[in-house]
Design an enzyme around this catalytic site. Structure first.
Site, PDB file in Angstrom:
ATOM      1  N   LYS A 162      50.916  -0.161  28.736  1.00  0.00           N
ATOM      2  CA  LYS A 162      52.706  -0.789  29.383  1.00  0.00           C
ATOM      3  C   LYS A 162      52.263   0.419  30.689  1.00  0.00           C
ATOM      4  O   LYS A 162      52.825  -0.066  31.475  1.00  0.00           O
ATOM      5  CB  LYS A 162      53.100   0.746  28.616  1.00  0.00           C
ATOM      6  CG  LYS A 162      53.694  -0.077  26.894  1.00  0.00           C
ATOM      7  CD  LYS A 162      54.284  -1.489  27.158  1.00  0.00           C
ATOM      8  CE  LYS A 162      55.680  -1.716  26.307  1.00  0.00           C
ATOM      9  NZ  LYS A 162      54.716  -0.968  24.722  1.00  0.00           N
ATOM     10  N   SER A 220      46.340  -1.838  21.466  1.00  0.00           N
ATOM     11  CA  SER A 220      47.403  -1.754  22.546  1.00  0.00           C
ATOM     12  C   SER A 220      47.481   0.080  22.875  1.00  0.00           C
ATOM     13  O   SER A 220      47.823  -0.187  23.844  1.00  0.00           O
ATOM     14  CB  SER A 220      48.057  -2.580  22.185  1.00  0.00           C
ATOM     15  OG  SER A 220      48.787  -2.569  20.749  1.00  0.00           O
ATOM     16  N   GLU A 278      64.468  -0.887  29.806  1.00  0.00           N
ATOM     17  CA  GLU A 278      64.642  -0.660  28.490  1.00  0.00           C
ATOM     18  C   GLU A 278      63.483  -0.165  27.998  1.00  0.00           C
ATOM     19  O   GLU A 278      62.268   0.050  28.345  1.00  0.00           O
ATOM     20  CB  GLU A 278      64.881  -2.442  27.969  1.00  0.00           C
ATOM     21  CG  GLU A 278      63.598  -3.003  27.335  1.00  0.00           C
ATOM     22  CD  GLU A 278      63.268  -3.230  28.758  1.00  0.00           C
ATOM     23  OE1 GLU A 278      63.129  -3.340  29.552  1.00  0.00           O
ATOM     24  OE2 GLU A 278      61.879  -3.346  28.380  1.00  0.00           O
TER      25      GLU A 278
HETATM   26  C1  LIG Z   1      54.884  -2.102  23.040  1.00  0.00           C
HETATM   27  C2  LIG Z   1      53.698  -2.338  23.212  1.00  0.00           C
HETATM   28  C3  LIG Z   1      53.588  -2.873  22.238  1.00  0.00           C
HETATM   29  C4  LIG Z   1      54.649  -4.689  22.279  1.00  0.00           C
HETATM   30  O1  LIG Z   1      54.893  -5.708  23.120  1.00  0.00           O
HETATM   31  P1  LIG Z   1      53.601  -6.971  23.591  1.00  0.00           P
HETATM   32  O2  LIG Z   1      54.728  -6.565  24.888  1.00  0.00           O
HETATM   33  O3  LIG Z   1      53.838  -7.338  23.232  1.00  0.00           O
HETATM   34  O4  LIG Z   1      52.223  -6.247  24.210  1.00  0.00           O
HETATM   35  C5  LIG Z   1      52.609  -2.918  21.651  1.00  0.00           C
HETATM   36  N1  LIG Z   1      51.390  -1.671  21.150  1.00  0.00           N
HETATM   37  C6  LIG Z   1      51.391  -0.825  21.952  1.00  0.00           C
HETATM   38  C7  LIG Z   1      50.808  -0.057  21.654  1.00  0.00           C
HETATM   39  C8  LIG Z   1      53.099  -1.077  22.615  1.00  0.00           C
HETATM   40  O5  LIG Z   1      54.172   0.325  22.929  1.00  0.00           O
END
Ligand SMILES: *Cc1c(COP(=O)(O)O)cnc(C)c1O
Length: 402
Positions: A91, A379, A113
């Site tokens: 993020k 992620s 948000e």
């Molecule tokens: C917010 C988040 C996601 C999902 O959001 P995407 O916009 O689909 O990437 C996935 N993994 C983590 C660790 C997140 O914080």
């Protein structure tokens, strides 16, 4: 001409996307459409953005050859480690870019948000960094289940507004942020956390995250002598970490794209966030996309064990790619994700966010040739999810005996 999966000049991805906003937001959305490319392509912006990614966020994130998991799944598996970024997920790439854009456009107040709170924390972080006023909208249910992130945002100086409408989760937080934006269109910049919202947001967020695949390219070249993989795998909520992972390969047909969405308790259970399996075309938060809705167009509540994938829609770029079969979207259920999270923890010593564990679980549903190169994006890190993992230890099979 060969079709591209990047946004067209009208803000559409095939039949998806666009900018369906109330009249009061026309001017600020159009200002953003007119300005964003010239700003983010400018030398000055690029310099600042890349300097912050490097020295503040800690990029490049490593590309790690996961040997034990490779052996298990019969391929050459590389993990793109977005979990190692400052604030714990991908993020931060996006919020660094958007805060610079907000500054250049002369805005003085930032709203956002958040679902799991990762985007809220990343936004509060860059607001502290740049001395910007910050207010975050978060569903009351999420405020409760992601309490540590709420405290982090407050420590960082943000004001957190619990949202009590609807199911009190991410989708409601988005609606409330848009409402606030309508009341303060001239001084406020809305930092959207995923490839969602009216054009140009999905394109802005995809570009800000595209650094992920820029790095994959040279890192793969270094490690394998080839700059593209056979498969890219990522989890998908709104679609930002997936967009970043695939961006540089989007029109490269040698690369297969597999995304994992949240099946919740099962796509037929009524408790699911599997938008690609259960959704139909509709408009949500300013954009045309697949949405889980009833016959009257009422948005259905999304259910997932992971707050970050708990959204009843999906970004328009991904809707178009899935509709045209450029990508394959698999539904991964809560129990499969938990088990995969434990598996990665025990086999590679990496505790992933439960969102990312959905991507790991997709490996079991795929079949590989021994030499296939697979890049899977982790992620985020699982620190925020330890309680949920422990509560669901019974789903972890042999890994749950401790
Ligand atoms: C917010 C988040 C996601 C999902 O959001 P995407 O916009 O689909 O990437 C996935 N993994 C983590 C660790 C997140 O914080």
């Amino acid at each position: 001409m060969k079709e591209s999966f990047i946004v067209d000049k009208n803000g559409f991805y095939g039949d998806f996307g666009g900018a369906y906003v109330p009249e009061i937001l026309y001017k600020c959305v159009h200002d953003l459409q007119d300005t964003y490319l010239s700003v983010i392509e400018s030398e000055e912006f690029r310099k600042e953005y890349h300097a912050l990614l490097k020295d503040y966020a800690g990029r490049p994130s490593p590309l790690y050859h996961a040997r034990r998991m490779s052996e298990k799944y019969g391929c050459r598996l590389y993990l793109k480690r977005e979990d190692l970024n400052h604030t714990g997920s991908h993020k931060i790439n996006n919020t660094i870019g958007q805060i610079l854009l907000a500054k250049k456009m002369g805005k003085t107040r930032v709203i956002a948000e958040t679902g799991a709170g990762q985007h809220g924390v990343a936004t509060a972080t860059v607001c502290a960094l740049t001395g910007m006023e910050c207010e975050v909208f978060m569903g009351a249910t999420d405020v409760e289940r992601q309490h540590t992130n709420v405290e982090r945002m407050k420590m960082l100086g943000a004001k957190v507004h619990p949202v009590y409408t609807g199911n009190m989760t991410l989708s409601d937080a988005c609606s409330e942020a848009i409402r606030d934006w309508c009341c303060h269109p001239s001084d406020t910049f809305y930092i959207i956390g995923s490839t969602l919202g009216p054009h140009p947001y999905p394109d802005i967020v995809a570009r800000m995250q595209s650094v992920i695949s820029e790095e994959i390219k040279w890192q793969l070249q270094e490690k394998t002598g080839r700059d593209y993989p056979d498969y890219l795998v990522a989890c998908i909520g709104g679609g930002s970490n997936a967009a970043g992972t695939i961006y540089q390969y989007i029109d490269d047909e040698r690369v297969k794209i597999v995304l994992a969405e949240a099946g919740g308790q099962g796509i037929e259970s009524g408790y699911t966030a599997a938008t690609f399996h259960r959704g139909t075309v509709g408009i949500l938060h300013g954009s045309k996309m697949y949405v889980m809705q009833n016959e009257d167009g009422q948005i259905q509540e999304a259910f997932s064990i992971s707050a970050g994938l708990d959204y009843p829609g999906a970004g328009p770029m991904h809707c178009n790619m899935a509709a045209k079969k450029r990508s394959e979207v698999l539904a991964v259920n809560d129990d499969e994700a938990i088990r995969a999270g434990y598996e990665l923890t025990r086999m590679e010593g990496i505790i992933p966010a439960i969102e990312s564990a959905h991507a790991v679980a997709a490996l079991q549903k795929m079949s590989f040739k021994k030499d296939d190169i697979v890049v899977l994006t982790i992620s985020g890190r699982g620190d925020k999810d330890v309680e949920t993992y422990l509560k669901n230890k019974n789903l972890a099979g042999e890994y749950g005996n401790f």
